[in-house]
Write an enzyme that holds these catalytic residues in place. Structure first.
Site, PDB file in Angstrom:
ATOM      1  N   ARG A  61     -17.113  -4.077 -17.717  1.00 30.59           N
ATOM      2  CA  ARG A  61     -16.763  -5.545 -16.758  1.00 30.59           C
ATOM      3  C   ARG A  61     -15.734  -5.187 -15.725  1.00 30.59           C
ATOM      4  O   ARG A  61     -14.841  -3.929 -15.782  1.00 30.59           O
ATOM      5  CB  ARG A  61     -15.730  -6.373 -17.845  1.00 30.59           C
ATOM      6  CG  ARG A  61     -16.966  -6.899 -19.195  1.00 30.59           C
ATOM      7  CD  ARG A  61     -18.118  -7.868 -18.362  1.00 30.59           C
ATOM      8  NE  ARG A  61     -18.308  -8.928 -19.515  1.00 30.59           N
ATOM      9  CZ  ARG A  61     -19.606  -8.658 -20.006  1.00 30.59           C
ATOM     10  NH1 ARG A  61     -20.466  -6.782 -18.959  1.00 30.59           N
ATOM     11  NH2 ARG A  61     -20.435  -9.200 -20.249  1.00 30.59           N
ATOM     12  N   GLU A  71      -9.372   0.372  -3.850  1.00 30.77           N
ATOM     13  CA  GLU A  71     -11.223  -0.866  -3.575  1.00 30.77           C
ATOM     14  C   GLU A  71     -11.134   0.193  -2.239  1.00 30.77           C
ATOM     15  O   GLU A  71     -12.625  -0.196  -2.181  1.00 30.77           O
ATOM     16  CB  GLU A  71      -9.880  -2.037  -3.059  1.00 30.77           C
ATOM     17  CG  GLU A  71      -9.065  -1.588  -1.794  1.00 30.77           C
ATOM     18  CD  GLU A  71      -8.084  -2.694  -0.935  1.00 30.77           C
ATOM     19  OE1 GLU A  71      -8.579  -3.931  -1.067  1.00 30.77           O
ATOM     20  OE2 GLU A  71      -7.692  -2.280  -0.666  1.00 30.77           O
ATOM     21  N   ASP A  85       0.927  -1.026  -0.125  1.00 32.21           N
ATOM     22  CA  ASP A  85       0.158   0.215   0.223  1.00 32.21           C
ATOM     23  C   ASP A  85       1.289   0.870   0.137  1.00 32.21           C
ATOM     24  O   ASP A  85       0.102   2.198  -0.348  1.00 32.21           O
ATOM     25  CB  ASP A  85      -1.395   0.057   0.979  1.00 32.21           C
ATOM     26  CG  ASP A  85      -1.700  -1.153   0.815  1.00 32.21           C
ATOM     27  OD1 ASP A  85      -1.980  -1.769   0.139  1.00 32.21           O
ATOM     28  OD2 ASP A  85      -2.515  -1.408   2.640  1.00 32.21           O
TER      29      ASP A  85
END
Ligand code: F6P
Length: 357
Positions: free
Chosen positions: A275, A231, A136
């Site tokens: 998608r 995310e 990260d």
């Protein structure tokens, strides 16, 4: 005789073994007898005295090996002061293991949570060296963490692969990239992979702006659009909610992650086929890239130097191209986030990347 304990804690990454090897190789020729105690599965090994005496040979041939030869686990910092199910005082147990083995120091490899516990052990009087690991790249006090570049290669490769199929089908594609609550990995992968839209937690997105950017590309005759979505990306509306309101909302959310929510909105509003691809833990897998191998060798060698000098209580960071002993008390608990006004974001905007703001 030097007795050194070592453990890897939290989510793994590609370069943990390379970093441990760096420490061991950096000590190997010091002229003193050496004993290395490897604790298994992170702090668990230290708490429950689960360890093995290792020799320099154990650390040989592991420069390119992903994962961690010691195993790892997540032991939340906030639970460290909470006794385990049998009433065991975890902090006391860790100290007992350290003193029982007569260790000179403990080398702890891990991310933010791991660092907080490392600092707690320092406060409790143990000799600690912390090495900053995480894909990260969100550890305060170091320009870069190991694992980041290796994960970046994989995230970028994913976007590259998606590019060709997106172009063939004229589809909108979302690639969801790890990074927890910060945007370093999706930001860099998005730029490196030529994404058109990059959504990161530090810049809450306005879905109207995202739709606008997709429509603009369509009007320009560009059949496909690639979104690199963190995310931890968050919409403007959600960013305004309190932590509790956000948690309650998340419980009712029917989507597995933010990317699917964005995909549904884009499909509904544009009528385009969308998608989602989630490379997930692949981003932490495989062998470390050359950059990380060099970084870990340097951090490991620098940690070895600090150990030989008996100088403890530091994270070994990388600052302006130099390894640096950064006092643990100055960095533990701080998060390094992307500054939305930084030059990198401005330059990305200059070339037309949309951040949904
Ligand atoms: O901190 C590294 C990381 O891979 C994050 O990017 C991600 O949010 C998290 O760990 C995933 O954790 P776990 O491996 O426990 O699912």
């Amino acid at each position: 005789m030097l007795r050194i304990g070592m453990l890897t804690s939290g989510g793994d990454c590609q370069a943990l073994n390379a970093a441990m090897r760096g420490v061991v190789k950096g000590l190997e020729h010091c002229g003193q007898d050496l004993e290395f105690y490897g604790f298994f599965d992170g702090y668990k090994g230290l708490i429950y005295s689960d360890y093995r005496l290792l020799t320099p040979r154990d650390f040989s041939g592991i420069l390119t090996k992903g994962g961690t030869i010691l195993g790892t686990s997540r032991q939340p910092f906030k639970l460290m002061r909470v006794p385990d199910e049998n009433g065991l005082d975890k902090v006391e147990a860790m100290k007992q293991t350290y003193y029982k083995l007569n260790l000179n120091c403990l080398v702890i490899l891990g991310g933010n949570g791991t660092q907080k516990t490392a600092n707690l052990l320092r406060e409790e009087g143990l000799n600690i060296i912390h090495l900053p690991k995480t894909i990260d790249n969100d550890i305060w006090g170091t320009d870069i963490t190991f694992g980041f570049q290796s994960a970046l290669n994989i995230a970028t490769d994913t976007i590259d692969y998606i590019h060709t199929t997106a172009a063939s089908h004229n589809r909108v594609f979302i690639v969801e990239i790890m990074g927890h609550k910060v945007g370093w990995l999706p930001l860099h992968a998005g730029i490196a992979g030529g994404a058109d839209i990059v959504l990161i937690p530090e810049i809450p997105y306005d879905i109207d702006k995202v739709i606008e950017a997709i429509d603009k590309r369509t009007q320009q005759g560009k059949g496909f659009t690639i979104l690199a979505v963190a995310e931890g990306a968050i919409s403007r509306e959600d960013a305004e909610l309190s932590k509790k309101e956000r948690k309650d909302k998340a419980k009712k959310n029917k989507y597995p992650s933010v990317s699917y929510e964005v995909a549904a909105l884009v499909e509904e509003r544009t009528g385009r086929e969308v998608r989602v691809t989630v490379p997930g833990h692949m981003q932490r897998g495989g062998s470390p890239c050359p950059y990380d191998r060099v970084l870990c060798t340097r951090l490991g060698a620098s940690a070895a130097k600090a150990i030989l000098e008996g100088d403890f209580g530091y994270m070994i960071g990388m600052v302006n191209g130099e390894t640096k002993r950064v006092p643990l008390q100055d960095v533990a608990g701080k998060l390094k986030v992307v500054d939305p006004k930084c030059q990198l974001i401005q330059e990305a905007k200059q070339i037309g990347i949309c951040f949904g703001d």
